[in-house]
Scaffold this motif. Structure first.
Motif, PDB file in Angstrom:
ATOM      1  N   ASP A 232       0.883  -1.218   0.044  1.00 57.45           N
ATOM      2  CA  ASP A 232      -0.021  -0.095  -0.123  1.00 57.45           C
ATOM      3  C   ASP A 232       0.846   1.368  -0.068  1.00 57.45           C
ATOM      4  O   ASP A 232       0.575   2.181  -0.451  1.00 57.45           O
ATOM      5  CB  ASP A 232      -1.281  -0.022   1.200  1.00 57.45           C
ATOM      6  CG  ASP A 232      -1.951  -1.161   1.099  1.00 57.45           C
ATOM      7  OD1 ASP A 232      -2.218  -1.691   0.035  1.00 57.45           O
ATOM      8  OD2 ASP A 232      -2.583  -1.374   2.292  1.00 57.45           O
ATOM      9  N   ALA A 233       1.897   1.238   0.449  1.00 55.71           N
ATOM     10  CA  ALA A 233       2.862   2.313   0.719  1.00 55.71           C
ATOM     11  C   ALA A 233       3.974   2.309  -0.316  1.00 55.71           C
ATOM     12  O   ALA A 233       4.879   3.353  -0.262  1.00 55.71           O
ATOM     13  CB  ALA A 233       3.648   2.363   2.114  1.00 55.71           C
ATOM     14  N   MET A 234       3.910   1.438  -1.309  1.00 52.61           N
ATOM     15  CA  MET A 234       5.092   1.315  -2.421  1.00 52.61           C
ATOM     16  C   MET A 234       4.697   1.670  -3.594  1.00 52.61           C
ATOM     17  O   MET A 234       3.493   1.531  -3.912  1.00 52.61           O
ATOM     18  CB  MET A 234       5.563  -0.309  -2.346  1.00 52.61           C
ATOM     19  CG  MET A 234       6.066  -0.715  -1.057  1.00 52.61           C
ATOM     20  SD  MET A 234       6.530  -2.299  -0.977  1.00 52.61           S
ATOM     21  CE  MET A 234       7.982  -2.377  -2.069  1.00 52.61           C
ATOM     22  N   THR A 235       5.566   2.199  -4.409  1.00 53.15           N
ATOM     23  CA  THR A 235       5.215   2.436  -5.807  1.00 53.15           C
ATOM     24  C   THR A 235       5.343   1.140  -6.903  1.00 53.15           C
ATOM     25  O   THR A 235       5.647   0.022  -6.167  1.00 53.15           O
ATOM     26  CB  THR A 235       6.186   3.385  -6.445  1.00 53.15           C
ATOM     27  OG1 THR A 235       7.475   2.633  -6.533  1.00 53.15           O
ATOM     28  CG2 THR A 235       6.392   4.775  -5.546  1.00 53.15           C
ATOM     29  N   ASP A 236       4.572   1.071  -7.824  1.00 56.10           N
ATOM     30  CA  ASP A 236       4.671  -0.120  -8.638  1.00 56.10           C
ATOM     31  C   ASP A 236       6.040  -0.530  -9.000  1.00 56.10           C
ATOM     32  O   ASP A 236       6.320  -1.855  -8.949  1.00 56.10           O
ATOM     33  CB  ASP A 236       4.067   0.183  -9.907  1.00 56.10           C
ATOM     34  CG  ASP A 236       2.617   0.424  -9.809  1.00 56.10           C
ATOM     35  OD1 ASP A 236       1.825   0.254  -8.722  1.00 56.10           O
ATOM     36  OD2 ASP A 236       1.920   1.047 -10.818  1.00 56.10           O
ATOM     37  N   GLU A 237       6.847   0.558  -9.090  1.00 59.90           N
ATOM     38  CA  GLU A 237       8.335   0.115  -9.186  1.00 59.90           C
ATOM     39  C   GLU A 237       8.920  -0.613  -8.242  1.00 59.90           C
ATOM     40  O   GLU A 237       9.794  -1.547  -8.341  1.00 59.90           O
ATOM     41  CB  GLU A 237       9.102   0.972  -9.992  1.00 59.90           C
ATOM     42  CG  GLU A 237       9.114   1.601 -11.274  1.00 59.90           C
ATOM     43  CD  GLU A 237       9.222   0.463 -12.347  1.00 59.90           C
ATOM     44  OE1 GLU A 237      10.206  -0.201 -12.337  1.00 59.90           O
ATOM     45  OE2 GLU A 237       8.265   0.103 -12.948  1.00 59.90           O
ATOM     46  N   GLU A 238       8.711  -0.194  -6.842  1.00 60.08           N
ATOM     47  CA  GLU A 238       9.161  -0.706  -5.773  1.00 60.08           C
ATOM     48  C   GLU A 238       8.579  -2.269  -5.443  1.00 60.08           C
ATOM     49  O   GLU A 238       9.171  -2.916  -5.050  1.00 60.08           O
ATOM     50  CB  GLU A 238       8.814   0.171  -4.691  1.00 60.08           C
ATOM     51  CG  GLU A 238       9.834   1.281  -4.139  1.00 60.08           C
ATOM     52  CD  GLU A 238       9.160   2.374  -3.323  1.00 60.08           C
ATOM     53  OE1 GLU A 238      10.149   3.364  -2.964  1.00 60.08           O
ATOM     54  OE2 GLU A 238       8.049   2.348  -3.146  1.00 60.08           O
ATOM     55  N   ILE A 239       7.253  -2.252  -5.834  1.00 59.54           N
ATOM     56  CA  ILE A 239       6.883  -3.602  -5.686  1.00 59.54           C
ATOM     57  C   ILE A 239       7.434  -4.509  -6.714  1.00 59.54           C
ATOM     58  O   ILE A 239       7.624  -5.661  -6.208  1.00 59.54           O
ATOM     59  CB  ILE A 239       5.092  -3.599  -5.683  1.00 59.54           C
ATOM     60  CG1 ILE A 239       4.758  -2.762  -4.713  1.00 59.54           C
ATOM     61  CG2 ILE A 239       4.576  -4.958  -5.886  1.00 59.54           C
ATOM     62  CD1 ILE A 239       3.117  -2.351  -4.801  1.00 59.54           C
ATOM     63  N   LEU A 240       7.768  -4.200  -7.967  1.00 59.16           N
ATOM     64  CA  LEU A 240       8.242  -5.018  -9.034  1.00 59.16           C
ATOM     65  C   LEU A 240       9.817  -5.327  -8.717  1.00 59.16           C
ATOM     66  O   LEU A 240      10.055  -6.308  -8.625  1.00 59.16           O
ATOM     67  CB  LEU A 240       8.254  -4.139 -10.290  1.00 59.16           C
ATOM     68  CG  LEU A 240       6.882  -4.090 -10.956  1.00 59.16           C
ATOM     69  CD1 LEU A 240       6.863  -3.224 -12.150  1.00 59.16           C
ATOM     70  CD2 LEU A 240       6.394  -5.683 -11.252  1.00 59.16           C
ATOM     71  N   ASP A 241      10.515  -4.556  -7.814  1.00 58.80           N
ATOM     72  CA  ASP A 241      11.875  -4.630  -7.498  1.00 58.80           C
ATOM     73  C   ASP A 241      11.607  -5.619  -6.339  1.00 58.80           C
ATOM     74  O   ASP A 241      12.844  -6.378  -6.029  1.00 58.80           O
ATOM     75  CB  ASP A 241      12.471  -3.407  -7.196  1.00 58.80           C
ATOM     76  CG  ASP A 241      12.907  -2.474  -8.287  1.00 58.80           C
ATOM     77  OD1 ASP A 241      12.910  -3.263  -9.286  1.00 58.80           O
ATOM     78  OD2 ASP A 241      12.987  -1.415  -8.109  1.00 58.80           O
ATOM     79  N   PHE A 242      10.791  -5.576  -5.326  1.00 60.60           N
ATOM     80  CA  PHE A 242      10.761  -6.456  -4.229  1.00 60.60           C
ATOM     81  C   PHE A 242      10.236  -7.678  -4.677  1.00 60.60           C
ATOM     82  O   PHE A 242      10.594  -8.926  -4.175  1.00 60.60           O
ATOM     83  CB  PHE A 242       9.622  -5.851  -3.441  1.00 60.60           C
ATOM     84  CG  PHE A 242       9.885  -6.124  -1.858  1.00 60.60           C
ATOM     85  CD1 PHE A 242      10.901  -5.816  -1.290  1.00 60.60           C
ATOM     86  CD2 PHE A 242       9.067  -7.092  -1.068  1.00 60.60           C
ATOM     87  CE1 PHE A 242      11.375  -6.250   0.027  1.00 60.60           C
ATOM     88  CE2 PHE A 242       9.114  -7.411   0.120  1.00 60.60           C
ATOM     89  CZ  PHE A 242      10.397  -6.938   0.781  1.00 60.60           C
ATOM     90  N   LEU A 243       9.569  -8.179  -5.890  1.00 63.18           N
ATOM     91  CA  LEU A 243       8.885  -9.288  -6.152  1.00 63.18           C
ATOM     92  C   LEU A 243       9.875 -10.590  -6.075  1.00 63.18           C
ATOM     93  O   LEU A 243       9.671 -11.633  -5.667  1.00 63.18           O
ATOM     94  CB  LEU A 243       8.095  -9.431  -7.492  1.00 63.18           C
ATOM     95  CG  LEU A 243       6.837  -8.580  -7.225  1.00 63.18           C
ATOM     96  CD1 LEU A 243       5.962  -8.710  -8.582  1.00 63.18           C
ATOM     97  CD2 LEU A 243       5.700  -9.374  -6.247  1.00 63.18           C
ATOM     98  N   PRO A 244      11.203 -10.254  -6.589  1.00 60.16           N
ATOM     99  CA  PRO A 244      12.100 -11.550  -6.909  1.00 60.16           C
ATOM    100  C   PRO A 244      12.640 -11.938  -5.378  1.00 60.16           C
ATOM    101  O   PRO A 244      12.819 -13.187  -5.251  1.00 60.16           O
ATOM    102  CB  PRO A 244      13.164 -11.006  -7.765  1.00 60.16           C
ATOM    103  CG  PRO A 244      12.639  -9.898  -8.342  1.00 60.16           C
ATOM    104  CD  PRO A 244      11.576  -9.260  -7.510  1.00 60.16           C
ATOM    105  N   ARG A 245      12.607 -10.781  -4.206  1.00 62.50           N
ATOM    106  CA  ARG A 245      13.076 -11.443  -3.202  1.00 62.50           C
ATOM    107  C   ARG A 245      11.922 -12.182  -2.490  1.00 62.50           C
ATOM    108  O   ARG A 245      12.194 -13.343  -1.903  1.00 62.50           O
ATOM    109  CB  ARG A 245      13.124 -10.133  -2.273  1.00 62.50           C
ATOM    110  CG  ARG A 245      14.523  -9.353  -2.834  1.00 62.50           C
ATOM    111  CD  ARG A 245      14.592  -8.067  -1.887  1.00 62.50           C
ATOM    112  NE  ARG A 245      14.985  -8.472  -0.537  1.00 62.50           N
ATOM    113  CZ  ARG A 245      15.064  -7.299   0.479  1.00 62.50           C
ATOM    114  NH1 ARG A 245      14.769  -6.234   0.242  1.00 62.50           N
ATOM    115  NH2 ARG A 245      15.255  -7.961   1.611  1.00 62.50           N
TER     116      ARG A 245
END
Length: 137
Positions: A76-89
């Motif tokens: 909820d507090a993340m941008t789309d890019e931040e979420i996309l960067d976090f997905l692999p983790r």
């Protein structure tokens, strides 16, 4: 084929996703691992929380002056890019848990435990357990 040993597995910290060769120690849990660096961060966070709770009300520090405690980012507090960067983790941790579960099932099979008992322990059928973990088609 016997289950792989811990040394043979690609183990990563379930929190920061660092591989075992990039940290000093990994502590094993039930299908998850935490590295010494994340343990240290948790210890520091818990110490700060305990110190802030122990301060007498009359001497309490204004909220603006409390040390900032890092939090896990939430979508909820993340941008789309931040979420996309976090997905692999997140995916790597999920894959590790799945791989670890497979190793535990392989160890049970090495001991002669039936697919029916494994399926029952996982809340599924013998057939579903066999299909998921046997490696046969």
């Amino acid at each position: 084929m016997p289950a792989p040993s811990l040394a043979e597995q690609d183990i990563r910290c379930s929190f920061c996703a660092k591989p075992k060769n990039e940290v000093a120690k990994l502590i094993a849990g039930a299908g998850v691992f935490i590295c010494n660096e994340c343990v240290q961060l948790c210890a520091e966070m818990l110490k700060e929380i305990a110190e802030s709770e122990a301060a007498p009300a009359a001497q309490s520090v204004p909220t603006a002056e409390l040390p900032e405690i890092p939090e896990v980012p939430w979508p909820d507090a993340m941008t789309d890019e931040e979420i996309l960067d976090f997905l692999p983790r997140i995916a790597s941790v999920g894959a590790q848990v799945d791989a670890n579960l497979k190793v535990w099932v392989e160890r049970l099979r090495d001991r002669g435990v039936t697919w029916a008992r494994i399926g029952a322990a996982l809340g599924t059928t013998r057939q579903s357990a066999w299909e998921k973990f046997s490696g046969e088609e």
